[in-house]
Design a protein around this motif. Sequence first.
Motif, PDB file in Angstrom:
ATOM      1  N   ILE A  46      41.761  39.057  32.202  1.00 45.34           N
ATOM      2  CA  ILE A  46      43.012  38.535  32.737  1.00 45.34           C
ATOM      3  C   ILE A  46      42.815  37.059  33.070  1.00 45.34           C
ATOM      4  O   ILE A  46      41.980  36.705  33.897  1.00 45.34           O
ATOM      5  CB  ILE A  46      43.453  39.328  33.988  1.00 45.34           C
ATOM      6  CG1 ILE A  46      43.625  40.812  33.635  1.00 45.34           C
ATOM      7  CG2 ILE A  46      44.731  38.741  34.582  1.00 45.34           C
ATOM      8  CD1 ILE A  46      43.825  41.716  34.824  1.00 45.34           C
ATOM      9  N   ILE A  47      43.580  36.199  32.441  1.00 49.11           N
ATOM     10  CA  ILE A  47      43.415  34.751  32.592  1.00 49.11           C
ATOM     11  C   ILE A  47      43.551  34.312  34.045  1.00 49.11           C
ATOM     12  O   ILE A  47      42.791  33.475  34.526  1.00 49.11           O
ATOM     13  CB  ILE A  47      44.385  33.966  31.669  1.00 49.11           C
ATOM     14  CG1 ILE A  47      44.071  32.461  31.709  1.00 49.11           C
ATOM     15  CG2 ILE A  47      45.831  34.188  32.046  1.00 49.11           C
ATOM     16  CD1 ILE A  47      42.794  32.046  31.082  1.00 49.11           C
ATOM     17  N   PHE A  48      44.514  34.863  34.773  1.00 48.13           N
ATOM     18  CA  PHE A  48      44.730  34.433  36.153  1.00 48.13           C
ATOM     19  C   PHE A  48      43.598  34.873  37.073  1.00 48.13           C
ATOM     20  O   PHE A  48      43.271  34.180  38.030  1.00 48.13           O
ATOM     21  CB  PHE A  48      46.097  34.902  36.653  1.00 48.13           C
ATOM     22  CG  PHE A  48      47.206  34.291  35.845  1.00 48.13           C
ATOM     23  CD1 PHE A  48      47.513  32.939  35.982  1.00 48.13           C
ATOM     24  CD2 PHE A  48      47.906  35.040  34.914  1.00 48.13           C
ATOM     25  CE1 PHE A  48      48.505  32.357  35.213  1.00 48.13           C
ATOM     26  CE2 PHE A  48      48.894  34.462  34.147  1.00 48.13           C
ATOM     27  CZ  PHE A  48      49.195  33.110  34.291  1.00 48.13           C
ATOM     28  N   TYR A  49      42.988  36.006  36.779  1.00 47.04           N
ATOM     29  CA  TYR A  49      41.800  36.421  37.519  1.00 47.04           C
ATOM     30  C   TYR A  49      40.691  35.394  37.310  1.00 47.04           C
ATOM     31  O   TYR A  49      40.019  34.976  38.252  1.00 47.04           O
ATOM     32  CB  TYR A  49      41.345  37.812  37.046  1.00 47.04           C
ATOM     33  CG  TYR A  49      40.013  38.218  37.630  1.00 47.04           C
ATOM     34  CD1 TYR A  49      39.935  38.746  38.914  1.00 47.04           C
ATOM     35  CD2 TYR A  49      38.834  38.059  36.899  1.00 47.04           C
ATOM     36  CE1 TYR A  49      38.712  39.112  39.463  1.00 47.04           C
ATOM     37  CE2 TYR A  49      37.613  38.423  37.444  1.00 47.04           C
ATOM     38  CZ  TYR A  49      37.556  38.945  38.716  1.00 47.04           C
ATOM     39  OH  TYR A  49      36.344  39.298  39.254  1.00 47.04           O
ATOM     40  N   ASN A  50      40.512  34.960  36.068  1.00 51.24           N
ATOM     41  CA  ASN A  50      39.455  33.999  35.760  1.00 51.24           C
ATOM     42  C   ASN A  50      39.738  32.612  36.332  1.00 51.24           C
ATOM     43  O   ASN A  50      38.809  31.914  36.757  1.00 51.24           O
ATOM     44  CB  ASN A  50      39.211  33.939  34.251  1.00 51.24           C
ATOM     45  CG  ASN A  50      38.493  35.176  33.777  1.00 51.24           C
ATOM     46  OD1 ASN A  50      37.410  35.491  34.244  1.00 51.24           O
ATOM     47  ND2 ASN A  50      39.104  35.910  32.870  1.00 51.24           N
ATOM     48  N   ILE A  51      40.993  32.214  36.379  1.00 56.14           N
ATOM     49  CA  ILE A  51      41.347  30.937  37.006  1.00 56.14           C
ATOM     50  C   ILE A  51      41.000  30.997  38.491  1.00 56.14           C
ATOM     51  O   ILE A  51      40.361  30.086  39.037  1.00 56.14           O
ATOM     52  CB  ILE A  51      42.842  30.604  36.795  1.00 56.14           C
ATOM     53  CG1 ILE A  51      43.109  30.271  35.324  1.00 56.14           C
ATOM     54  CG2 ILE A  51      43.275  29.449  37.702  1.00 56.14           C
ATOM     55  CD1 ILE A  51      44.597  30.164  34.980  1.00 56.14           C
ATOM     56  N   ASP A  52      41.411  32.071  39.159  1.00 59.70           N
ATOM     57  CA  ASP A  52      41.125  32.224  40.586  1.00 59.70           C
ATOM     58  C   ASP A  52      39.617  32.293  40.846  1.00 59.70           C
ATOM     59  O   ASP A  52      39.106  31.680  41.786  1.00 59.70           O
ATOM     60  CB  ASP A  52      41.825  33.466  41.129  1.00 59.70           C
ATOM     61  CG  ASP A  52      41.833  33.520  42.647  1.00 59.70           C
ATOM     62  OD1 ASP A  52      42.110  32.477  43.281  1.00 59.70           O
ATOM     63  OD2 ASP A  52      41.567  34.600  43.207  1.00 59.70           O
ATOM     64  N   LYS A  53      38.906  33.017  39.995  1.00 57.78           N
ATOM     65  CA  LYS A  53      37.455  33.135  40.128  1.00 57.78           C
ATOM     66  C   LYS A  53      36.788  31.757  39.989  1.00 57.78           C
ATOM     67  O   LYS A  53      35.888  31.416  40.757  1.00 57.78           O
ATOM     68  CB  LYS A  53      36.915  34.091  39.060  1.00 57.78           C
ATOM     69  CG  LYS A  53      35.429  34.327  39.101  1.00 57.78           C
ATOM     70  CD  LYS A  53      35.031  35.314  38.010  1.00 57.78           C
ATOM     71  CE  LYS A  53      33.535  35.483  37.917  1.00 57.78           C
ATOM     72  NZ  LYS A  53      33.169  36.384  36.808  1.00 57.78           N
ATOM     73  N   ALA A  54      37.252  30.959  39.045  1.00 59.31           N
ATOM     74  CA  ALA A  54      36.691  29.615  38.838  1.00 59.31           C
ATOM     75  C   ALA A  54      36.966  28.730  40.054  1.00 59.31           C
ATOM     76  O   ALA A  54      36.080  28.003  40.527  1.00 59.31           O
ATOM     77  CB  ALA A  54      37.273  28.984  37.568  1.00 59.31           C
ATOM     78  N   ILE A  55      38.171  28.785  40.567  1.00 58.30           N
ATOM     79  CA  ILE A  55      38.528  27.977  41.736  1.00 58.30           C
ATOM     80  C   ILE A  55      37.690  28.383  42.945  1.00 58.30           C
ATOM     81  O   ILE A  55      37.122  27.541  43.643  1.00 58.30           O
ATOM     82  CB  ILE A  55      40.034  28.098  42.049  1.00 58.30           C
ATOM     83  CG1 ILE A  55      40.840  27.408  40.956  1.00 58.30           C
ATOM     84  CG2 ILE A  55      40.373  27.512  43.425  1.00 58.30           C
ATOM     85  CD1 ILE A  55      42.324  27.725  40.992  1.00 58.30           C
TER      86      ILE A  55
END
Length: 146
Positions: free
Chosen positions: A7-16
């Motif tokens: 899930i792209i948004f999971y990965n964006i949040d994880k990166a942040i």
Amino acid sequence: MEKLNSIIFYNIDKAIRSYRNYAQRQLKANGFTITIDQWLIIKAILENPGITQNEIGDLVFKDNASITRIIDLMVKSEYVTRHTHPDDRRKTNLEVTESGKTIIREVQNIVEKNRKTALNGISNEELEVMYSALLKISENCLNPKK
């Protein structure tokens, strides 16, 4: 069923979150007690003279209670001063002190190193694509087309 890592948004949040945790550890390791949120708020005040607490909250994605608590801590640490607005007692004027300006300057090298570490191995072209995609996501969510 899709997995979290797909899930792209999971990965964006994880990166942040990974970046923020790394950046905070680096500040602490270099002897600074300022937090990432305090740094962001000081930068927001410096870049936007006369900014209100509500506007700061919008800019740094924090609710009013969190902004008030962080500003209270920064006033106590003497990074920021708070003055009652002369025309409206419900409003306050925030001003970064010399101590606040100094801490921003001192932390700047660490901030730049943190970004360099986080972006290691990512080409300028990849950054441009990511930047463009993130702007489109923000725009789509702020102004959804049905």
